[in-house]
Each structure stands twice: as C-alpha cells, then as structure tokens.
Design a protein around this motif. Sequence first.
Motif, PDB file in Angstrom:
ATOM      1  N   SER A   1      -9.667   1.506   2.609  1.00 55.66           N
ATOM      2  CA  SER A   1      -9.000   1.469   3.907  1.00 55.66           C
ATOM      3  C   SER A   1      -9.986   0.912   4.920  1.00 55.66           C
ATOM      4  O   SER A   1     -11.075   1.473   5.110  1.00 55.66           O
ATOM      5  CB  SER A   1      -8.541   2.866   4.344  1.00 55.66           C
ATOM      6  OG  SER A   1      -7.409   3.286   3.618  1.00 55.66           O
TER       7      SER A   1
ATOM      8  N   PHE B   1       0.598   2.507   5.409  1.00 57.81           N
ATOM      9  CA  PHE B   1       0.818   2.357   3.969  1.00 57.81           C
ATOM     10  C   PHE B   1       0.347   3.593   3.204  1.00 57.81           C
ATOM     11  O   PHE B   1       1.075   4.144   2.367  1.00 57.81           O
ATOM     12  CB  PHE B   1       0.085   1.109   3.486  1.00 57.81           C
ATOM     13  CG  PHE B   1       0.131   0.885   2.003  1.00 57.81           C
ATOM     14  CD1 PHE B   1       1.334   0.797   1.323  1.00 57.81           C
ATOM     15  CD2 PHE B   1      -1.047   0.736   1.277  1.00 57.81           C
ATOM     16  CE1 PHE B   1       1.370   0.576  -0.051  1.00 57.81           C
ATOM     17  CE2 PHE B   1      -1.022   0.511  -0.084  1.00 57.81           C
ATOM     18  CZ  PHE B   1       0.188   0.436  -0.753  1.00 57.81           C
ATOM     19  N   THR B   2      -0.867   4.055   3.492  1.00 54.96           N
ATOM     20  CA  THR B   2      -1.384   5.242   2.809  1.00 54.96           C
ATOM     21  C   THR B   2      -0.537   6.465   3.137  1.00 54.96           C
ATOM     22  O   THR B   2      -0.212   7.271   2.253  1.00 54.96           O
ATOM     23  CB  THR B   2      -2.846   5.495   3.204  1.00 54.96           C
ATOM     24  OG1 THR B   2      -3.627   4.338   2.882  1.00 54.96           O
ATOM     25  CG2 THR B   2      -3.418   6.696   2.467  1.00 54.96           C
TER      26      THR B   2
ATOM     27  N   ALA C   1      -1.067  -3.212   1.166  1.00 52.26           N
ATOM     28  CA  ALA C   1      -0.327  -2.624   2.279  1.00 52.26           C
ATOM     29  C   ALA C   1       0.768  -3.515   2.827  1.00 52.26           C
ATOM     30  O   ALA C   1       1.714  -3.026   3.449  1.00 52.26           O
ATOM     31  CB  ALA C   1      -1.295  -2.257   3.403  1.00 52.26           C
TER      32      ALA C   1
ATOM     33  N   PRO D   1       4.987  -3.751   1.634  1.00 46.40           N
ATOM     34  CA  PRO D   1       3.895  -3.624   0.665  1.00 46.40           C
ATOM     35  C   PRO D   1       4.143  -4.454  -0.586  1.00 46.40           C
ATOM     36  O   PRO D   1       5.268  -4.890  -0.853  1.00 46.40           O
ATOM     37  CB  PRO D   1       3.873  -2.130   0.348  1.00 46.40           C
ATOM     38  CG  PRO D   1       5.272  -1.674   0.614  1.00 46.40           C
ATOM     39  CD  PRO D   1       5.766  -2.511   1.761  1.00 46.40           C
TER      40      PRO D   1
ATOM     41  N   GLY E   1      -3.379   5.020   8.206  1.00 45.88           N
ATOM     42  CA  GLY E   1      -2.831   3.770   7.726  1.00 45.88           C
ATOM     43  C   GLY E   1      -1.385   4.025   7.334  1.00 45.88           C
ATOM     44  O   GLY E   1      -1.097   4.951   6.562  1.00 45.88           O
TER      45      GLY E   1
ATOM     46  N   ASP F   1      -6.934   8.554   6.031  1.00 48.05           N
ATOM     47  CA  ASP F   1      -6.389   8.037   4.769  1.00 48.05           C
ATOM     48  C   ASP F   1      -7.124   8.654   3.583  1.00 48.05           C
ATOM     49  O   ASP F   1      -6.508   9.065   2.590  1.00 48.05           O
ATOM     50  CB  ASP F   1      -6.556   6.515   4.699  1.00 48.05           C
ATOM     51  CG  ASP F   1      -5.637   5.760   5.631  1.00 48.05           C
ATOM     52  OD1 ASP F   1      -4.724   6.380   6.210  1.00 48.05           O
ATOM     53  OD2 ASP F   1      -5.837   4.539   5.780  1.00 48.05           O
TER      54      ASP F   1
ATOM     55  N   GLN G   1      -9.558   3.337  -3.847  1.00 48.37           N
ATOM     56  CA  GLN G   1      -8.913   3.223  -2.543  1.00 48.37           C
ATOM     57  C   GLN G   1      -9.841   2.519  -1.555  1.00 48.37           C
ATOM     58  O   GLN G   1     -11.021   2.856  -1.448  1.00 48.37           O
ATOM     59  CB  GLN G   1      -8.570   4.617  -2.012  1.00 48.37           C
ATOM     60  CG  GLN G   1      -7.963   4.628  -0.615  1.00 48.37           C
ATOM     61  CD  GLN G   1      -7.881   6.032  -0.032  1.00 48.37           C
ATOM     62  OE1 GLN G   1      -8.513   6.959  -0.534  1.00 48.37           O
ATOM     63  NE2 GLN G   1      -7.106   6.193   1.021  1.00 48.37           N
TER      64      GLN G   1
ATOM     65  N   ALA H   1      -1.351  -4.920   8.369  1.00 45.10           N
ATOM     66  CA  ALA H   1      -1.187  -3.517   7.999  1.00 45.10           C
ATOM     67  C   ALA H   1      -1.488  -2.655   9.217  1.00 45.10           C
ATOM     68  O   ALA H   1      -2.484  -2.868   9.905  1.00 45.10           O
ATOM     69  CB  ALA H   1      -2.128  -3.162   6.850  1.00 45.10           C
TER      70      ALA H   1
ATOM     71  N   ASP I   1      -5.421  -0.609   1.713  1.00 45.23           N
ATOM     72  CA  ASP I   1      -4.727  -0.485   2.994  1.00 45.23           C
ATOM     73  C   ASP I   1      -5.463  -1.328   4.027  1.00 45.23           C
ATOM     74  O   ASP I   1      -6.217  -0.831   4.865  1.00 45.23           O
ATOM     75  CB  ASP I   1      -4.641   0.973   3.432  1.00 45.23           C
ATOM     76  CG  ASP I   1      -3.548   1.197   4.473  1.00 45.23           C
ATOM     77  OD1 ASP I   1      -3.130   0.204   5.093  1.00 45.23           O
ATOM     78  OD2 ASP I   1      -3.123   2.351   4.658  1.00 45.23           O
TER      79      ASP I   1
ATOM     80  N   CYS J   1      -8.701   5.456   9.094  1.00 42.39           N
ATOM     81  CA  CYS J   1      -9.188   5.280   7.715  1.00 42.39           C
ATOM     82  C   CYS J   1      -9.769   6.564   7.127  1.00 42.39           C
ATOM     83  O   CYS J   1      -9.569   6.855   5.939  1.00 42.39           O
ATOM     84  CB  CYS J   1     -10.203   4.147   7.667  1.00 42.39           C
ATOM     85  SG  CYS J   1      -9.520   2.556   8.192  1.00 42.39           S
TER      86      CYS J   1
END
Length: 256
Positions: free
Chosen positions: A216, A158-159, A138, A192, A156, A40, A214, A145, A90, A37
Amino acid sequence: MCWKKKPKPEVPITGYRVDLSSVINKYPQQANWLNGCHNDQNNAEATLKKWWPDFVAYKFRDAQVTRANFKNTLNEALNEKWDTVIMFMDCCFSEDNTRDIHHAVRARFVSPEHTIIRPKVVKHIARSVDMKWIAFSACQDYQTAADAFISGSYNGAFTWAAMKVLRPEMTYYDWFLATKTLLANSSFEQIPEMQGPDYLLNKKVFSDKTLFCQYSGHGTYTPDRNGDEADNQDEAMYVYDGMILDDELSEILTKC
C-alpha cells in the motif's frame, strides 16, 4: 585489531500462511504523504488472523520500505515453497483524477519527473504470460486508487473493500467479484483487476500454504527501459527511496 562488522542475517520468512506487508504513509517529501496505508496493514492482518489464526505477519512501514529491503525480503520469502503466492497492490499508475464526491479522497499516485501523455491501453504490473501467482490491483491502469476517509478512518478503498467481504468459503475469483461489487456500490469509480491462472483463481482462499504480499503506497510510471511495453512506459511501485519497476517485480516472482 580491527574487526569487520558482519551484516545482520536476514529473517527467514516462514509459516503455513504468511502476510508479508509493505506500506508507506510518510515519504521523504511531505507533499507525497498518504493517510490510510498503515490502516490497510492493520486491517489486513486483523482480518486474515480472524479467519485463519495461524497467519504469521511480517510488517514493514515507511522508511523500512526501500528498494533493497522490499526486493531482498520478497526474494527471501520466495526461497520457501508456496502453493499460492498473491501480490495485492493498493496503488495506481495513472494521474487521472478520481472523481468521488462522497469521500475525502487522495490518489495513490506520484507524477513522473517528465510529463508523458499515456494512451489508455491495458497493462498489468506483476504479470507475465507464464505467471504462477495471483495479482490483485486496486484499479485499471488508467485510473487512480483512492486513499479515502471511510467509516471514521483513512483507508485504501481497495483494501477496505477486499477485507470487508473476505470469507473462507470463497474462491479467489469470488473474492475479487465481491470486492469489485462493494467498491461500485460504495460510489468509488476505481475498477479493480485480478489476473492469474485458472487453477489458482478457482481455489478456496488461503486454503493451502500461501504467501500474501501486500503493498500500500504510491505508484508511478517511467519511460520503458527495455522496449517491452505497448505504451513505452513501465509501471512502478514508488517506495521510500525510489521505484521498483514492473519488470523487476515480475523477474522476482518468476521464482514461484
């Protein structure tokens, strides 16, 4: 004479393009710790400033990401008038296991206190029928995720994918599709989600006054408290000292 100590004033969240990020690696319970995180947060800040150098970052980590601080800071940010507000999350709201043999993966999910069997219905955190913001998530609500080891460090998934494909000439919808494609091509099973009104999704990314929020960390779910959920469960972000329910987040975002 006894003087009562005054509380510190809130820091105003201002700027033309603002990156407001809250991330948690180290929760109070070590069993819930994550690895990617903080990365991220760093990755998003570096990427956004690469393409738009005027981005202003307000960053919160670990014990700073409490219920009160998250909600107060987001409320403070939304006192400003924004052309575009983005919720970029995320985390996940399902305990289905991510099956991925190519990466060291941990799910960003904390199991609820009581075991609940959840139907696979389409649900959306940070969404409403009259939403005036964009919500990126995510994965689907029945997926997890990934907190994964990618290219030598934890991130992450997704990030990582979203920041890798981001380009100024894209629309928000283009950005979402490119992120989704990269995740699939990188053998991540999470799919996502993006939701928002067409007039926002068809804008060029970060082309006007924008608040990028954001998060995470872990997600979870809990029994529905007001009867508005099809599966009788509320999704929630699992912050340092408890949960922020989807209903609470949507109520704040209605200020957009």
